[in-house]
Scaffold this motif. Structure first.
Motif, PDB file in Angstrom:
ATOM      1  N   UNK A  57       0.900  -1.326  -0.105  1.00 20.83           N
ATOM      2  CA  UNK A  57      -0.114  -0.086   0.089  1.00 20.83           C
ATOM      3  C   UNK A  57       0.899   1.235   0.012  1.00 20.83           C
ATOM      4  N   UNK A  58       0.607   2.170  -0.912  1.00 22.13           N
ATOM      5  CA  UNK A  58       1.282   3.377  -0.806  1.00 22.13           C
ATOM      6  C   UNK A  58       0.502   4.533  -1.744  1.00 22.13           C
ATOM      7  N   UNK A  59       1.277   5.499  -1.792  1.00 23.30           N
ATOM      8  CA  UNK A  59       0.394   6.584  -2.618  1.00 23.30           C
ATOM      9  C   UNK A  59       1.115   6.843  -4.008  1.00 23.30           C
ATOM     10  N   UNK A  60       0.410   7.551  -4.941  1.00 21.61           N
ATOM     11  CA  UNK A  60       1.096   7.659  -6.192  1.00 21.61           C
ATOM     12  C   UNK A  60       2.091   8.947  -6.441  1.00 21.61           C
ATOM     13  N   UNK A  61       2.193   9.806  -5.386  1.00 23.36           N
ATOM     14  CA  UNK A  61       3.294  10.719  -5.145  1.00 23.36           C
ATOM     15  C   UNK A  61       2.508  12.046  -5.527  1.00 23.36           C
ATOM     16  N   UNK A  62       3.526  13.226  -5.316  1.00 20.50           N
ATOM     17  CA  UNK A  62       2.975  14.343  -5.533  1.00 20.50           C
ATOM     18  C   UNK A  62       4.293  15.331  -5.832  1.00 20.50           C
ATOM     19  N   UNK A  63       4.763  15.475  -7.309  1.00 15.81           N
ATOM     20  CA  UNK A  63       5.775  16.107  -7.616  1.00 15.81           C
ATOM     21  C   UNK A  63       5.668  17.565  -7.270  1.00 15.81           C
ATOM     22  N   UNK A  64       6.682  18.329  -7.679  1.00 13.59           N
ATOM     23  CA  UNK A  64       6.720  19.915  -7.740  1.00 13.59           C
ATOM     24  C   UNK A  64       5.962  20.265  -8.999  1.00 13.59           C
ATOM     25  N   UNK A  65       6.095  21.790  -9.067  1.00 15.36           N
ATOM     26  CA  UNK A  65       5.646  22.344 -10.133  1.00 15.36           C
ATOM     27  C   UNK A  65       6.537  22.213 -11.170  1.00 15.36           C
ATOM     28  N   UNK A  66       6.458  22.994 -12.604  1.00 14.24           N
ATOM     29  CA  UNK A  66       7.215  22.838 -13.588  1.00 14.24           C
ATOM     30  C   UNK A  66       8.699  23.513 -13.535  1.00 14.24           C
ATOM     31  N   UNK A  67       8.836  24.327 -12.262  1.00 11.99           N
ATOM     32  CA  UNK A  67      10.014  24.958 -12.206  1.00 11.99           C
ATOM     33  C   UNK A  67      10.721  24.433 -10.881  1.00 11.99           C
ATOM     34  N   UNK A  68      10.139  23.253 -10.360  1.00 14.19           N
ATOM     35  CA  UNK A  68      10.849  22.610  -8.936  1.00 14.19           C
ATOM     36  C   UNK A  68      10.151  23.313  -7.984  1.00 14.19           C
ATOM     37  N   UNK A  69      10.937  23.182  -7.002  1.00 10.80           N
ATOM     38  CA  UNK A  69      10.739  23.712  -5.536  1.00 10.80           C
ATOM     39  C   UNK A  69      11.000  22.726  -4.724  1.00 10.80           C
ATOM     40  N   UNK A  70      10.836  22.986  -3.406  1.00 10.58           N
ATOM     41  CA  UNK A  70      11.430  22.088  -2.358  1.00 10.58           C
ATOM     42  C   UNK A  70      10.122  20.972  -1.752  1.00 10.58           C
ATOM     43  N   UNK A  71       9.000  21.386  -2.217  1.00 10.78           N
ATOM     44  CA  UNK A  71       7.727  20.406  -1.738  1.00 10.78           C
ATOM     45  C   UNK A  71       6.944  20.254  -3.028  1.00 10.78           C
ATOM     46  N   UNK A  72       6.107  19.152  -2.846  1.00 13.24           N
ATOM     47  CA  UNK A  72       5.130  18.558  -3.570  1.00 13.24           C
ATOM     48  C   UNK A  72       4.169  19.773  -3.924  1.00 13.24           C
ATOM     49  N   UNK A  73       3.713  19.800  -5.237  1.00 14.80           N
ATOM     50  CA  UNK A  73       2.194  20.578  -5.606  1.00 14.80           C
ATOM     51  C   UNK A  73       1.108  19.734  -5.751  1.00 14.80           C
ATOM     52  N   UNK A  74       0.218  19.912  -5.051  1.00 18.80           N
ATOM     53  CA  UNK A  74      -1.141  19.275  -5.259  1.00 18.80           C
ATOM     54  C   UNK A  74      -1.921  20.096  -6.486  1.00 18.80           C
ATOM     55  N   UNK A  75      -1.656  19.623  -7.703  1.00 20.20           N
ATOM     56  CA  UNK A  75      -2.471  20.248  -8.963  1.00 20.20           C
ATOM     57  C   UNK A  75      -3.873  19.872  -8.990  1.00 20.20           C
ATOM     58  N   UNK A  76      -4.656  21.045  -8.660  1.00 27.37           N
ATOM     59  CA  UNK A  76      -5.984  20.749  -8.815  1.00 27.37           C
ATOM     60  C   UNK A  76      -6.606  21.422 -10.058  1.00 27.37           C
ATOM     61  N   UNK A  77      -5.846  21.287 -11.057  1.00 27.64           N
ATOM     62  CA  UNK A  77      -6.344  21.798 -12.573  1.00 27.64           C
ATOM     63  C   UNK A  77      -6.867  23.048 -12.388  1.00 27.64           C
ATOM     64  N   UNK A  78      -8.121  23.441 -12.770  1.00 26.04           N
ATOM     65  CA  UNK A  78      -8.729  24.649 -13.084  1.00 26.04           C
ATOM     66  C   UNK A  78      -8.630  25.596 -11.888  1.00 26.04           C
ATOM     67  N   UNK A  79      -8.413  25.306 -10.591  1.00 25.75           N
ATOM     68  CA  UNK A  79      -8.320  26.144  -9.615  1.00 25.75           C
ATOM     69  C   UNK A  79      -6.748  26.405  -9.161  1.00 25.75           C
ATOM     70  N   UNK A  80      -5.790  25.976  -9.966  1.00 31.72           N
ATOM     71  CA  UNK A  80      -4.352  26.194  -9.529  1.00 31.72           C
ATOM     72  C   UNK A  80      -4.015  27.537 -10.186  1.00 31.72           C
ATOM     73  N   UNK A  81      -4.017  28.551  -9.407  1.00 30.12           N
ATOM     74  CA  UNK A  81      -3.843  29.725 -10.046  1.00 30.12           C
ATOM     75  C   UNK A  81      -2.412  29.856 -10.827  1.00 30.12           C
ATOM     76  N   UNK A  82      -2.408  30.573 -11.995  1.00 32.25           N
ATOM     77  CA  UNK A  82      -1.384  30.702 -12.919  1.00 32.25           C
ATOM     78  C   UNK A  82      -0.780  29.684 -13.733  1.00 32.25           C
TER      79      UNK A  82
END
Length: 326
Positions: A109-134
């Motif tokens: 049992x595990x999780x799929x993971x959460x990568x960062x944004x296109x420019x990287x960064x220190x933590x994962x980004x939860x990408x909620x599509x249409x409400x992810x500003x910018x």
């Protein structure tokens, strides 16, 4: 269907004491953690992979308690944007699969993971599509660039290295695969050895029905391979003011719009009976693994309450006229 326990709920006890407590409370199966998000108090992954004597000791502990070890939990973020954190989480997932194969266990049992944004960064980004500003299309980019390729590679590797083991992804908000449709998208990249851990608590607070989600997952195939036993208590009056995405932490049952709870405290035994019936109908008929995350109860109280409700729910499967299951 058997009653199991994710032993992180008893992380304050030694492994032998946790197993004995579980056996004394009508629990037949355990799930234990090796992942970076887990307590990791009951298993030493490195020692178990390296040393047959360590594996023999684990087997003796299980046999003494009369408990089955049914799933290795490797919860963490295998797509963490920090290279060191990513490597550690990926080692844990791969090690969990290798350990499961060594012990004859067929579920990780595990999780799929959460990568960062296109420019990287220190933590994962939860990408909620249409409400992810910018960057509204960020979820699609994450799936195509990171999530899909990683799980394609893992699926291919497992098919030869551990062909009898199935990954069960916990569909968990905050990581990149958390809904029916996000899992359906992932399946374009990987095989049936990457399935689902149905944790109904994560659907209830979002307003989704885990019974209907389970049935829809069954239309994809026999993909549900595990089930976490955890409930969600919702407070309509609090939700009316603060919605379900309250920012306050840590969660306190005295003010939270919702919180995770013992089985039966959020949804009654009849609902759990219908859920178990749905799980069986799509091919999962082994374990409901109780997970303690109730902020208002001690671990032991939460687990005992959950066991009691599951017993009623399982008994209800033989009474379809009362519970409405076939």
């Amino acid at each position: 269907m058997r009653i199991g326990l994710f032993t992180d709920g008893l992380k304050h006890l030694s492994r032998r004491d946790a197993l004995a407590w579980a056996a004394g409370n009508d629990i037949t199966d355990v799930e234990m953690s090796v992942g970076t998000w887990g307590a990791r108090t009951h298993l030493n992954l490195a020692a178990l992979l390296r040393d047959e004597a360590a594996r023999d000791e684990l087997r003796r502990d299980l046999d003494e308690a009369g408990i089955r070890f049914s799933a290795v939990n490797a919860a963490g973020n295998p797509l963490h944007p920090d290279p060191a954190s990513r490597a550690e989480a990926q080692r844990a997932v791969k090690g969990a699969i290798e350990l499961a194969a060594l012990l004859g266990i067929d579920r990780v049992v595990t999780m799929a993971g959460s990568p960062g944004g296109r420019t990287g960064g220190p933590i994962g980004v939860f990408g909620l599509w249409s409400i992810s500003n910018d960057d509204e299309p960020i979820w699609t980019w994450q799936m195509e660039a990171e999530v899909g390729p990683y799980w394609r590679s893992m699926s291919d590797w497992m098919s030869t290295a551990a062909p009898d083991v199935r990954i069960c992804l916990e569909l968990h908000p905050g990581v990149s695969v958390w809904t029916l449709e996000s899992y359906r998208a992932l399946r374009a990249y990987c095989g049936g050895n990457v399935g689902v851990n149905m944790d109904p608590s994560h659907f209830w607070w979002q307003g989704a029905d885990p019974i209907r989600v389970t049935e829809a997952l069954g239309e994809i195939g026999p993909v549900v391979g595990w089930c976490h036993g955890k409930d969600t208590t919702l407070y309509p009056e609090r939700i009316a003011l603060n919605g379900v995405m309250d920012h306050r932490f840590p969660v306190d049952a005295s003010w939270a719009p919702w919180h995770f709870s013992a089985i039966g405290d959020g949804h009654d035994a009849a609902t759990w009976s219908r859920l178990i019936g749905a799980l069986q109908s799509v091919g999962h008929d082994s374990v409901v693994s109780i997970e303690h995350e109730d902020p208002s109860l001690t671990p032991e109280e939460c687990i005992r309450r959950s066991v009691a409700t599951l017993k009623v729910a399982l008994a209800g499967l033989s009474r379809p006229s009362h519970f409405g299951v076939s």
